[in-house]
Design a protein around this motif. Structure first.
Motif, PDB file in Angstrom:
ATOM      1  N   THR A  36     -35.192  35.857  90.717  1.00 44.92           N
ATOM      2  CA  THR A  36     -35.764  36.839  91.627  1.00 44.92           C
ATOM      3  C   THR A  36     -37.244  36.555  91.787  1.00 44.92           C
ATOM      4  N   GLN A  37     -37.738  36.734  93.003  1.00 42.31           N
ATOM      5  CA  GLN A  37     -39.163  36.529  93.262  1.00 42.31           C
ATOM      6  C   GLN A  37     -39.696  37.727  94.032  1.00 42.31           C
ATOM      7  N   THR A  38     -40.856  38.222  93.602  1.00 46.37           N
ATOM      8  CA  THR A  38     -41.532  39.280  94.342  1.00 46.37           C
ATOM      9  C   THR A  38     -42.843  38.719  94.891  1.00 46.37           C
ATOM     10  N   THR A  39     -43.262  39.226  96.050  1.00 47.06           N
ATOM     11  CA  THR A  39     -44.517  38.788  96.666  1.00 47.06           C
ATOM     12  C   THR A  39     -45.428  39.964  96.983  1.00 47.06           C
ATOM     13  N   ASP A  40     -44.996  41.162  96.561  1.00 49.54           N
ATOM     14  CA  ASP A  40     -45.794  42.363  96.786  1.00 49.54           C
ATOM     15  C   ASP A  40     -45.416  43.389  95.720  1.00 49.54           C
ATOM     16  N   SER A  64     -38.628  38.829  81.966  1.00 46.58           N
ATOM     17  CA  SER A  64     -39.870  38.056  81.943  1.00 46.58           C
ATOM     18  C   SER A  64     -40.309  37.758  83.361  1.00 46.58           C
ATOM     19  N   GLY A  65     -41.617  37.820  83.580  1.00 52.45           N
ATOM     20  CA  GLY A  65     -42.179  37.486  84.885  1.00 52.45           C
ATOM     21  C   GLY A  65     -43.353  36.536  84.711  1.00 52.45           C
ATOM     22  N   ARG A  66     -43.507  35.621  85.678  1.00 52.05           N
ATOM     23  CA  ARG A  66     -44.603  34.655  85.646  1.00 52.05           C
ATOM     24  C   ARG A  66     -45.164  34.481  87.043  1.00 52.05           C
ATOM     25  N   LYS A  67     -46.494  34.654  87.179  1.00 51.96           N
ATOM     26  CA  LYS A  67     -47.131  34.372  88.456  1.00 51.96           C
ATOM     27  C   LYS A  67     -46.886  32.908  88.777  1.00 51.96           C
ATOM     28  N   ASN A  68     -46.644  32.592  90.056  1.00 50.63           N
ATOM     29  CA  ASN A  68     -46.202  31.237  90.407  1.00 50.63           C
ATOM     30  C   ASN A  68     -47.179  30.141  90.008  1.00 50.63           C
ATOM     31  N   ASP A  69     -48.470  30.457  89.808  1.00 43.47           N
ATOM     32  CA  ASP A  69     -49.414  29.419  89.351  1.00 43.47           C
ATOM     33  C   ASP A  69     -49.568  29.421  87.826  1.00 43.47           C
ATOM     34  N   GLY A  70     -48.822  30.276  87.139  1.00 46.70           N
ATOM     35  CA  GLY A  70     -48.817  30.300  85.684  1.00 46.70           C
ATOM     36  C   GLY A  70     -49.991  31.025  85.038  1.00 46.70           C
ATOM     37  N   THR A  71     -50.844  31.668  85.820  1.00 43.10           N
ATOM     38  CA  THR A  71     -52.040  32.303  85.251  1.00 43.10           C
ATOM     39  C   THR A  71     -51.806  33.708  84.719  1.00 43.10           C
ATOM     40  N   GLU A  72     -50.668  34.325  85.049  1.00 43.10           N
ATOM     41  CA  GLU A  72     -50.357  35.660  84.546  1.00 43.10           C
ATOM     42  C   GLU A  72     -48.878  35.718  84.179  1.00 43.10           C
ATOM     43  N   ALA A  73     -48.570  36.596  83.216  1.00 40.20           N
ATOM     44  CA  ALA A  73     -47.181  36.720  82.770  1.00 40.20           C
ATOM     45  C   ALA A  73     -46.938  38.139  82.251  1.00 40.20           C
ATOM     46  N   GLU A 102     -48.086  42.634  79.154  1.00 36.39           N
ATOM     47  CA  GLU A 102     -48.477  42.354  80.536  1.00 36.39           C
ATOM     48  C   GLU A 102     -49.902  41.802  80.606  1.00 36.39           C
ATOM     49  N   ASP A 103     -50.089  40.790  81.451  1.00 36.76           N
ATOM     50  CA  ASP A 103     -51.442  40.393  81.841  1.00 36.76           C
ATOM     51  C   ASP A 103     -51.948  41.294  82.953  1.00 36.76           C
ATOM     52  N   SER A 104     -51.021  41.780  83.784  1.00 39.28           N
ATOM     53  CA  SER A 104     -51.367  42.632  84.918  1.00 39.28           C
ATOM     54  C   SER A 104     -50.637  43.959  84.782  1.00 39.28           C
ATOM     55  N   SER A 105     -51.390  45.061  84.640  1.00 39.30           N
ATOM     56  CA  SER A 105     -50.768  46.363  84.398  1.00 39.30           C
ATOM     57  C   SER A 105     -49.991  46.892  85.608  1.00 39.30           C
ATOM     58  N   GLY A 106     -50.140  46.285  86.777  1.00 41.49           N
ATOM     59  CA  GLY A 106     -49.410  46.733  87.958  1.00 41.49           C
ATOM     60  C   GLY A 106     -47.965  46.258  88.003  1.00 41.49           C
ATOM     61  N   TRP A 107     -47.627  45.245  87.208  1.00 43.38           N
ATOM     62  CA  TRP A 107     -46.258  44.757  87.167  1.00 43.38           C
ATOM     63  C   TRP A 107     -45.408  45.735  86.353  1.00 43.38           C
ATOM     64  N   ASP A 108     -44.075  45.709  86.583  1.00 44.54           N
ATOM     65  CA  ASP A 108     -43.225  46.624  85.831  1.00 44.54           C
ATOM     66  C   ASP A 108     -41.782  46.138  85.866  1.00 44.54           C
ATOM     67  N   ALA A 109     -41.010  46.601  84.896  1.00 48.84           N
ATOM     68  CA  ALA A 109     -39.562  46.396  84.857  1.00 48.84           C
ATOM     69  C   ALA A 109     -38.942  47.685  84.347  1.00 48.84           C
ATOM     70  N   THR A 110     -37.788  48.026  84.874  1.00 45.02           N
ATOM     71  CA  THR A 110     -37.113  49.248  84.458  1.00 45.02           C
ATOM     72  C   THR A 110     -35.610  49.105  84.649  1.00 45.02           C
ATOM     73  N   GLY A 126     -49.303  43.250  94.988  1.00 41.33           N
ATOM     74  CA  GLY A 126     -49.606  42.818  96.348  1.00 41.33           C
ATOM     75  C   GLY A 126     -50.221  41.435  96.388  1.00 41.33           C
ATOM     76  N   SER A 127     -49.800  40.646  97.366  1.00 41.97           N
ATOM     77  CA  SER A 127     -50.319  39.283  97.584  1.00 41.97           C
ATOM     78  C   SER A 127     -50.208  38.395  96.347  1.00 41.97           C
ATOM     79  N   THR A 128     -49.187  38.637  95.536  1.00 45.78           N
ATOM     80  CA  THR A 128     -48.971  37.854  94.307  1.00 45.78           C
ATOM     81  C   THR A 128     -47.510  37.453  94.234  1.00 45.78           C
ATOM     82  N   THR A 129     -47.253  36.166  94.079  1.00 48.13           N
ATOM     83  CA  THR A 129     -45.880  35.689  93.935  1.00 48.13           C
ATOM     84  C   THR A 129     -45.532  35.649  92.454  1.00 48.13           C
ATOM     85  N   VAL A 130     -44.500  36.435  92.084  1.00 45.01           N
ATOM     86  CA  VAL A 130     -44.055  36.505  90.690  1.00 45.01           C
ATOM     87  C   VAL A 130     -42.597  36.080  90.636  1.00 45.01           C
TER      88      VAL A 130
END
Length: 142
Positions: A36-40, A64-73, A102-110, A126-130
């Motif tokens: 699965t990929q999210t972009t927003d 598990s989630g990873r930003k497509n450039d590997g800088t956040e997870a 989380e590296d980014s507190s806006g990400w979530d799983a439930t 937003g504007s982030t490919t995960v």
């Protein structure tokens, strides 16, 4: 305990369908989510599990989630219990986050219930490919 006697086996090394179902329910189940990929920041279904009607299940999901450039997870371990009756799945109590990293507190799983099944839901930013992956185990009351 599961008792499989000679009368249950239709041939050497085999068992009846009813005993197979008992064994499957006793052992539990596993599930995997599709890639699965999210972009927003829109919540997206990463996977589903459909309990058999009349069953109570406890779902443990690892996400598990990873930003497509590997800088956040991010990583999550979630647990929740569901009951399926009359073709409808409902949650018993609330979802417990056993671990949240989380590296980014806006990400979530439930986890939630929808119709006949249990959904694993993910949210990026937003504007982030995960890219997301998940799997889990299910404990089934026989």
């Amino acid at each position: 305990t599961l008792s499989i006697g000679a009368s249950s086996a239709s041939a050497a090394g085999s068992m009846s369908a009813a005993d197979f179902i008992k064994l499957r329910d006793l052992a539990g189940a596993v599930f995997a989510c599709s890639a699965t990929q999210t972009t927003d920041a829109t919540q997206t279904t990463a996977g589903t599990y459909t309990p058999a009607d009349g069953k109570v299940v406890t779902v443990h999901a690892r996400v598990s989630g990873r930003k497509n450039d590997g800088t956040e997870a991010a990583g999550y371990v979630l647990a929740a219990t569901y009951r399926r009756a009359g073709g409808t799945t409902t949650q018993v109590g609330t979802t417990t986050a056993l671990a949240t990293h989380e590296d980014s507190s806006g990400w979530d799983a439930t986890l939630d219930a929808s119709g006949t099944g249990v959904r694993v839901r993910v949210t990026g930013a937003g504007s982030t490919t995960v890219d997301w992956a998940c799997n889990g185990t299910v404990t089934i009351v026989p």
